[in-house]
Write an enzyme that holds these catalytic residues in place. Structure first.
Site, short mmCIF file in Angstrom:
data_model
loop_
_atom_site.label_atom_id
_atom_site.label_comp_id
_atom_site.label_asym_id
_atom_site.label_seq_id
_atom_site.Cartn_x
_atom_site.Cartn_y
_atom_site.Cartn_z
N LYS A 78 0.76 -0.89 0.37
CA LYS A 78 0.25 -0.25 0.20
C LYS A 78 0.97 1.56 0.12
O LYS A 78 2.04 1.30 1.00
CB LYS A 78 -0.73 0.12 1.61
CG LYS A 78 -1.72 0.83 1.52
CD LYS A 78 -2.54 1.13 2.90
CE LYS A 78 -3.90 1.57 3.38
NZ LYS A 78 -4.81 1.89 3.97
N SER B 249 -9.43 1.61 2.80
CA SER B 249 -7.73 2.40 1.97
C SER B 249 -7.47 1.82 1.36
O SER B 249 -6.44 1.79 0.05
CB SER B 249 -7.01 3.80 2.59
OG SER B 249 -6.86 3.10 4.29
N SER C 42 -10.28 -0.84 6.98
CA SER C 42 -9.49 -0.29 5.93
C SER C 42 -8.78 -1.44 5.41
O SER C 42 -8.27 -1.47 3.60
CB SER C 42 -8.27 0.82 5.80
OG SER C 42 -8.43 1.73 6.11
#
Length: 483
Positions: A80, A155, A179
């Protein structure tokens, strides 16, 4: 060869180890999948092809000498874009960081590299990780491989989409309100939020580079993959203290074998404070409960007594707002408050975040005291059960929309924050470990549907062992049509 990109990370490592496939072949297969599909999905936003090819060559040379770098030797991985990667652009989708190239790796990145993983690239996310969809200021919107008109969640949305679409076998994400878990649920992959403070989050953005770390509670880093065995491997590789995050205790990672389902005690619910879920969610959870009961499990519909979910959601938001607000300049805090205030429906979670952005130390300490009480209630409840099964969100992946718009739940509309984070933020507040399992054998639907499997704090290994056993009932990873 084409189907290698849908194998699990640990199986790919075994193939490299036995020389049935080379690290270079694996890398090129995954790069080919990126080339075919990423333009539509926008899951990966930075590729590190040249260095990845160099490292794959070195991995193959090491294999030829009979050497192994570790459990992920020669396996491509993605990270990420909120985690710093040495020499590779790291932006957290924030415009001021568009050219930011860190000099060192975040702890989780360094540990995966040390285990032999080969960094393929960085995955898309909302700006500074602050949304449950993935549409950031720098790189735009990511889409769900099951239906490109829908969100992959956030996210860690780009990472979940990449794993589901065969572009990456293993991703590391972060989770402050769902997330890791919401994108896993929406994209049909396996995700794991460890116990709070089990895995260091050193090198994560936010905070912005050079600013002190404000988030001390509720956050976690963990893996997304295509099976529970890879989640177990992820805990083994990622857990433990480093020289920056001194909240992480020196707990050894234990080997806990899975047991047959009949040996487990399972509680379940599809209701947190009256927050509605879709008929499909209710039906799937009821079917899972009946199936487990038929296998000899002790199964009961149950939840902790005495929890006021409105209070819980408000306190989650208050702690989150206070901590992330402490990392931000005044004008940025003001903009975040305006954004949360403007969301239609004004969920309790929104009010908590706005309040947290404005509170002083005594009120923050009061919020932590309420957090301790609620954590104790959940922990006491879980002492009678091996796991607690809950929805991940109010339904399956929804169509792309501006952040803050209503979420449809059959004939009802629910506020955006409640619809996305209402079922996940509970366990950020309490810090409990959670595995998300896709219900591939129990749901006949064109879209994935997952469940949260919640365990006791610090008993991550027991939770993963139980989840591995449950996965034989809930089903294996299923690739999206057309991939």
């Amino acid at each position: 060869m084409q189907e290698l990109h849908f194998l699990s990370a640990h199986r790919l490592a075994a193939l490299v180890r036995t020389r049935e496939v080379s690290a270079r072949e694996l890398l090129e297969i995954h790069l080919g999948q990126v080339s075919r599909h990423n333009a539509r999905l926008n899951a990966l936003i930075t590729l590190d092809e040249e260095r990845a090819r160099e490292r794959a060559l070195l991995a193959d040379e090491a294999t030829a000498r009979g050497e192994s770098w570790g459990p992920l030797h020669g396996v491509p991985i993605t990270i990420k874009d909120s985690f710093m990667t040495a020499g590779v652009r790291t932006t957290s989708s924030y415009k001021r960081l568009r050219h930011h190239i860190p000099s060192h790796d975040a702890t989780v990145v360094a540990r995966l590299k040390a285990a032999g993983g080969i960094l393929l690239g960085k995955t898309n996310l909302p700006t500074l990780t602050l949304d449950l969809q993935t549409s950031g200021h720098l790189f735009g919107r990511a889409s769900n491989p099951w239906d490109e008109s829908r969100t992959p969640g956030g996210s860690t949305g780009g990472g979940a989409a990449a794993v589901a679409a065969g572009m990456s076998p293993f991703e590391v994400g972060s989770d402050l309100g769902g997330s890791i878990r919401v994108p896993s649920h929406y994209c049909g992959v396996f995700g794991f939020k460890p116990t709070e403070h089990r895995v260091p989050i050193s090198g994560h953005i936010p905070p912005l580079p050079g600013r002190p770390r404000g988030v001390r509670y509720e956050g976690a880093a963990g893996p997304l993959a295509r099976c529970v065995e890879d989640l177990r491997l992820g805990l083994k590789l990622l857990a433990g203290p480093d020289d920056e995050d001194f909240d992480v205790p020196p707990l050894p990672v234990r080997e806990v074998p899975p047991r047959e389902p009949r040996h487990y005690r399972i509680a379940w619910t599809d209701d947190f404070g009256g927050l509605p879920v879709t008929r499909e969610t209710r039906t799937a959870m009821e079917k899972l409960a009946r199936t487990l009961e038929g296998l000899g499990c002790r199964v009961e519909r149950a939840a902790p007594k005495g929890i006021n979910y409105d209070e819980l959601w408000e306190v989650w938001g208050r702690v989150l707002g206070a901590e992330i607000g402490s990392e931000m300049p005044f004008l940025f805090r003001f903009a975040i408050s305006v954004r949360f205030n403007a969301m239609r429906g004004e969920a309790t979670l929104n009010r908590g975040v706005i309040r947290g952005m404005q509170i002083e130390m005594p009120e923050y300490i009061e919020a932590l005291a309420i957090r301790d009480r609620i954590t104790g209630q959940v922990e006491s409840f879980l002492s009678d059960w091996d796991a607690w099964l809950c929805p991940v969100s109010v339904g399956q992946a929804f169509t792309h929309r501006p952040s803050g718009e209503w979420i449809e739940v059959d004939e009802q509309l629910v506020p955006y924050m409640a619809g996305t984070a209402g079922y996940t933020s509970v366990f950020n507040l309490t810090g409990h470990p959670v595995v998300v399992l896709p219900l591939t054998q129990l749901v006949d639907s064109p879209l994935p549907l997952g469940i949260q499997v919640v365990g006791r704090r610090w008993l991550d290994e027991e939770l993963l062992a139980l989840s591995e056993s449950l996965a034989h009932v809930t089903g294996a990873f299923r690739k999206p049509p057309g991939f």
